[in-house]
Design a protein around this motif. Structure first.
Motif, short mmCIF file in Angstrom:
data_model
loop_
_atom_site.label_atom_id
_atom_site.label_comp_id
_atom_site.label_asym_id
_atom_site.label_seq_id
_atom_site.Cartn_x
_atom_site.Cartn_y
_atom_site.Cartn_z
N ASN A 87 53.83 8.62 -31.00
CA ASN A 87 52.38 8.68 -30.96
C ASN A 87 51.76 7.97 -31.91
O ASN A 87 52.09 8.21 -33.08
CB ASN A 87 51.96 10.32 -30.89
CG ASN A 87 52.70 11.11 -29.64
OD1 ASN A 87 52.87 10.14 -28.51
ND2 ASN A 87 52.73 12.17 -29.70
N PRO A 88 50.52 7.37 -31.58
CA PRO A 88 49.71 6.96 -32.77
C PRO A 88 49.02 8.00 -33.56
O PRO A 88 48.36 8.94 -32.81
CB PRO A 88 48.76 6.04 -32.00
CG PRO A 88 48.51 6.50 -30.56
CD PRO A 88 49.85 7.18 -30.37
N VAL A 89 49.05 7.86 -34.85
CA VAL A 89 48.33 9.02 -35.63
C VAL A 89 47.27 8.08 -36.43
O VAL A 89 47.80 7.29 -37.30
CB VAL A 89 48.98 9.60 -36.64
CG1 VAL A 89 48.53 10.59 -37.37
CG2 VAL A 89 50.23 10.55 -35.89
N GLU A 90 45.83 8.51 -36.65
CA GLU A 90 45.00 7.75 -37.35
C GLU A 90 44.74 8.61 -38.56
O GLU A 90 44.37 9.75 -38.51
CB GLU A 90 43.62 7.65 -36.37
CG GLU A 90 42.65 6.83 -37.08
CD GLU A 90 41.62 6.42 -36.07
OE1 GLU A 90 40.67 7.27 -36.18
OE2 GLU A 90 41.76 5.65 -35.04
N VAL A 91 44.89 7.72 -39.86
CA VAL A 91 44.65 8.73 -40.89
C VAL A 91 43.61 8.00 -41.93
O VAL A 91 43.76 6.61 -41.92
CB VAL A 91 46.17 8.65 -41.72
CG1 VAL A 91 46.05 9.44 -43.25
CG2 VAL A 91 47.18 9.09 -41.01
N ILE A 92 42.93 8.75 -42.48
CA ILE A 92 41.73 8.28 -43.20
C ILE A 92 42.28 8.22 -44.74
O ILE A 92 42.78 9.45 -45.29
CB ILE A 92 40.49 8.79 -43.41
CG1 ILE A 92 39.75 8.92 -41.79
CG2 ILE A 92 39.44 8.56 -44.28
CD1 ILE A 92 38.70 9.74 -41.65
N VAL A 93 42.38 7.13 -45.31
CA VAL A 93 42.88 7.03 -46.72
C VAL A 93 41.64 6.58 -47.71
O VAL A 93 40.84 6.00 -47.49
CB VAL A 93 43.80 5.70 -46.75
CG1 VAL A 93 44.21 5.46 -47.97
CG2 VAL A 93 45.00 5.78 -45.78
N ASN A 94 41.47 7.69 -48.71
CA ASN A 94 40.37 7.39 -49.91
C ASN A 94 40.86 7.36 -51.18
O ASN A 94 40.14 7.52 -51.95
CB ASN A 94 39.29 8.49 -49.44
CG ASN A 94 40.04 9.87 -49.45
OD1 ASN A 94 41.19 10.12 -49.89
ND2 ASN A 94 39.38 10.82 -49.18
#
Length: 108
Positions: free
Chosen positions: A60-67
């Motif tokens: 499954n695709p997983v969207e992660v916010i990187v900061n």
């Protein structure tokens, strides 16, 4: 015989209890390994980026916010690119997957 059976039941109950406590303590942080399919950086001076990874286990695709600045710099100078395999840990905060750890599996 009865005493041995009751001791075994008690040990089983304690073991299940300990396992459930461990699972709930780790529920806030999710770990997985996946391949980057897309990286979106807001611009040259952006403070966040969104990386989409394909989870190796589920597909499954997983969207992660990187900061974090170190990972953002690696995105900007192409040390981390689409197709790289990443070990990632994130927490779900306000419905968004916020990165806590984002590194190449081969090292970087």
């Amino acid at each position: 015989m009865r005493k041995a059976l009751s001791v075994m039941v008690l040990v089983a109950v304690v073991a299940v209890g300990l396992l459930s406590l461990t699972a709930t303590a780790q529920a806030g942080e999710i770990k997985f390994v996946g391949v980057i399919t897309r990286i979106e950086i807001g611009g040259k001076d952006a403070k966040t980026a969104t990386a989409t990874l394909k989870d190796n286990e589920s597909g499954n695709p997983v969207e992660v916010i990187v900061n974090d600045d170190l990972t953002l710099d690696k995105f900007k100078d192409h040390r981390i690119v689409e197709g790289d395999e990443i070990r990632c840990k994130y927490e779900v905060i306000d419905g968004k997957n916020i990165s806590k750890y984002f590194r190449k599996t081969a090292g970087c």
